[in-house]
Scaffold this motif. Structure first.
Motif, short mmCIF file in Angstrom:
data_model
loop_
_atom_site.label_atom_id
_atom_site.label_comp_id
_atom_site.label_asym_id
_atom_site.label_seq_id
_atom_site.Cartn_x
_atom_site.Cartn_y
_atom_site.Cartn_z
N GLU A 151 6.44 7.62 0.66
CA GLU A 151 7.84 7.68 1.02
C GLU A 151 8.43 6.28 1.14
N ALA A 152 7.75 5.51 1.81
CA ALA A 152 7.90 3.92 2.04
C ALA A 152 8.21 3.36 0.60
N GLU A 153 7.32 3.79 -0.26
CA GLU A 153 7.21 3.09 -1.54
C GLU A 153 8.44 3.80 -2.41
N ARG A 154 8.65 4.87 -2.27
CA ARG A 154 9.72 5.69 -3.24
C ARG A 154 11.26 5.06 -2.63
N ILE A 155 11.36 4.83 -1.48
CA ILE A 155 12.76 4.45 -1.09
C ILE A 155 12.77 2.79 -1.36
N GLY A 156 11.77 2.07 -1.55
CA GLY A 156 11.90 0.67 -1.79
C GLY A 156 11.73 -0.24 -0.56
N LEU A 157 10.95 0.32 0.35
CA LEU A 157 10.58 -0.42 1.54
C LEU A 157 9.32 -1.20 1.69
N VAL A 158 8.46 -0.75 0.66
CA VAL A 158 7.08 -1.51 0.29
C VAL A 158 7.11 -1.52 -1.29
N SER A 159 6.21 -2.66 -1.52
CA SER A 159 6.13 -3.27 -2.78
C SER A 159 4.92 -2.39 -3.54
N ARG A 160 3.82 -2.28 -2.95
CA ARG A 160 2.72 -1.54 -3.50
C ARG A 160 1.94 -0.44 -2.32
N VAL A 161 1.35 0.53 -2.77
CA VAL A 161 0.60 1.13 -1.81
C VAL A 161 -0.83 1.29 -2.60
N VAL A 162 -1.80 0.89 -1.87
CA VAL A 162 -3.25 1.07 -2.23
C VAL A 162 -4.19 1.85 -1.35
N PRO A 163 -5.36 2.27 -1.87
CA PRO A 163 -6.11 2.97 -0.89
C PRO A 163 -6.43 1.98 0.44
N ALA A 164 -6.70 2.69 1.36
CA ALA A 164 -6.87 1.83 2.78
C ALA A 164 -7.83 0.82 2.61
N ASP A 165 -9.24 1.22 1.79
CA ASP A 165 -10.12 0.22 1.82
C ASP A 165 -9.99 -0.74 0.88
N ARG A 166 -8.86 -0.74 0.09
CA ARG A 166 -8.39 -1.88 -0.93
C ARG A 166 -7.64 -2.93 -0.14
N LEU A 167 -6.94 -2.44 0.92
CA LEU A 167 -5.78 -3.26 1.34
C LEU A 167 -5.98 -4.66 1.39
N ALA A 168 -7.17 -5.09 2.11
CA ALA A 168 -7.48 -6.55 2.34
C ALA A 168 -7.51 -7.29 1.07
N ASP A 169 -8.45 -6.71 0.19
CA ASP A 169 -8.61 -7.41 -1.12
C ASP A 169 -7.37 -7.52 -1.91
N GLU A 170 -6.45 -6.37 -1.89
CA GLU A 170 -5.26 -6.53 -2.69
C GLU A 170 -4.36 -7.53 -2.34
N ASP B 279 8.24 -11.19 3.10
CA ASP B 279 8.79 -11.30 1.96
C ASP B 279 8.33 -9.89 0.90
N MET B 280 7.26 -9.41 1.33
CA MET B 280 6.72 -8.35 0.63
C MET B 280 5.79 -7.53 1.48
N ILE B 281 5.75 -6.20 1.41
CA ILE B 281 5.02 -5.59 2.05
C ILE B 281 3.93 -4.59 1.18
N ILE B 282 2.70 -4.67 1.45
CA ILE B 282 1.50 -3.89 0.62
C ILE B 282 1.16 -3.07 1.83
N ALA B 283 1.05 -1.72 1.43
CA ALA B 283 0.84 -0.95 2.42
C ALA B 283 -0.50 -0.03 1.80
N ALA B 284 -1.30 0.30 2.93
CA ALA B 284 -2.36 1.31 2.97
C ALA B 284 -1.80 2.66 2.70
N ASP B 285 -2.56 3.53 2.01
CA ASP B 285 -2.20 4.97 1.86
C ASP B 285 -2.12 5.70 3.30
#
Ligand code: CO8
Length: 254
Positions: free
Chosen positions: A166-185, A114-120
């Motif tokens: 680019e994935a965030e800009r085109i609407g593929l992912v909901s949020r981008v966070v630093p890689a070391d924040r991914l699990a927490d976010e 339903d949502m994609i949160i991506a690491a940078d």
């Protein structure tokens, strides 16, 4: 075991675990995933799934070694990968937490969520054209609906990988966070979603998904009927009562 599953309160985190092949998706992984999540999906105590991989790869696609020797007759007879439809149909919200490669079937798996949160450091792509095939787990359909024809054609016809921004800009992912924040976010978002009433959450995702399949006026009528129906739930009474009493609502999923 191709999965590592951990339940923390109302959130179930599933880590794809085939590190030697960058989490390539084979039929056994698909079966294991669906068999593990189906009973949890029916559990009112589970409010959100988080699907994740390793720092290097969410999943580098369908397992090319497994697929390469198959004939068209094998594919048809096995209805190869039809089981992914059962994953897509799970009603509990699914959050993909993507670091590294999400390619081919990996990108398609993320899009089933339903949502994609991506690491940078995430990279998305549909490189099947370089293997002489096309996306086969919904990529031509979902990607086009999510990002439109221009970007879908670009990615599918060239096999080009796109980065997280680019994935965030085109609407593929909901949020981008630093890689070391991914699990927490991802954990925080999942916990937030899991804290709301499951009936309302299920209804909301159902209506958003309906928007990808129907015309505007039918979709709006559908949404209104679902909205009306939620007034039969205790969660609606509790949510509105809590607002008036200036306290946090306690939802029970009833
Ligand atoms: N399948 C099987 N093995 C894989 C896969 C894969 N998709 N991806 C990587 N591996 C293996 C590699 O073969 C390698 O194994 P070994 O060490 O034994 O050689 C190991 O993982 C590590 O990979 P690399 O050494 O290649 O790592 P790099 O960092 O150099 O490169 C890449 C990483 C760019 C991700 C590279 O591995 C790659 O290009 N992988 C393939 C990506 C791809 O083409 N994915 C699409 C697959 S097709 C697909 O998903 C179609 C789905 C539709 C099916 C529908 C059926 C109905």
């Amino acid at each position: 075991m191709r999965l590592k599953i951990e339940r923390i309160g109302r959130v179930v985190r599933v880590r794809l675990h085939r590190p030697e092949v960058l989490n390539a998706l084979d039929a056994a992984l698909m079966t294991e995933l669906v068999e593990a999540l189906t009973p949890l999906d029916a559990d009112p105590g589970v409010g959100c799934f988080v699907i994740t991989g390793s720092e290097r790869a969410f999943a580098a696609g369908a397992d090319i070694t497994e697929m390469s020797g198959k004939s068209a007759a094998d594919m048809l007879a096995e209805d190869y990968f039809a089981g992914w439809e059962a994953f897509a149909a799970l009603r509990t919200p699914k959050l993909a937490a993507v670091a590294g490669y999400a390619l081919g079937g990996g990108c398609e798996l993320a899009m089933m969520c339903d949502m994609i949160i991506a690491a940078d450091n995430a990279k998305f792509g549909q490189p099947e054209i370089t293997l002489g095939v096309i996306p086969g787990i919904g990529g031509t359909q979902r990607l086009t609906r999510l990002v439109g024809k221009a970007k879908a054609m670009d990615m599918i016809l060239t096999g080009r990988l796109i980065d997280a921004s680019e994935a965030e800009r085109i609407g593929l992912v909901s949020r981008v966070v630093p890689a070391d924040r991914l699990a927490d976010e991802a954990g925080e978002v999942a916990e937030q979603i899991a804290g709301f009433g499951k009936l309302a959450v299920t209804a909301a995702r159902d209506c958003v998904d309906r928007a990808l399949e129907t015309g505007l006026s039918d979709g709006i009528r559908y949404e209104r009927r679902v909205f009306h129906a939620l007034f039969a739930t205790e969660d609606q009474k509790e949510g509105m009562r809590a607002f008036k009493e200036k306290r946090k609502a306690v939802f029970t999923g009833k």
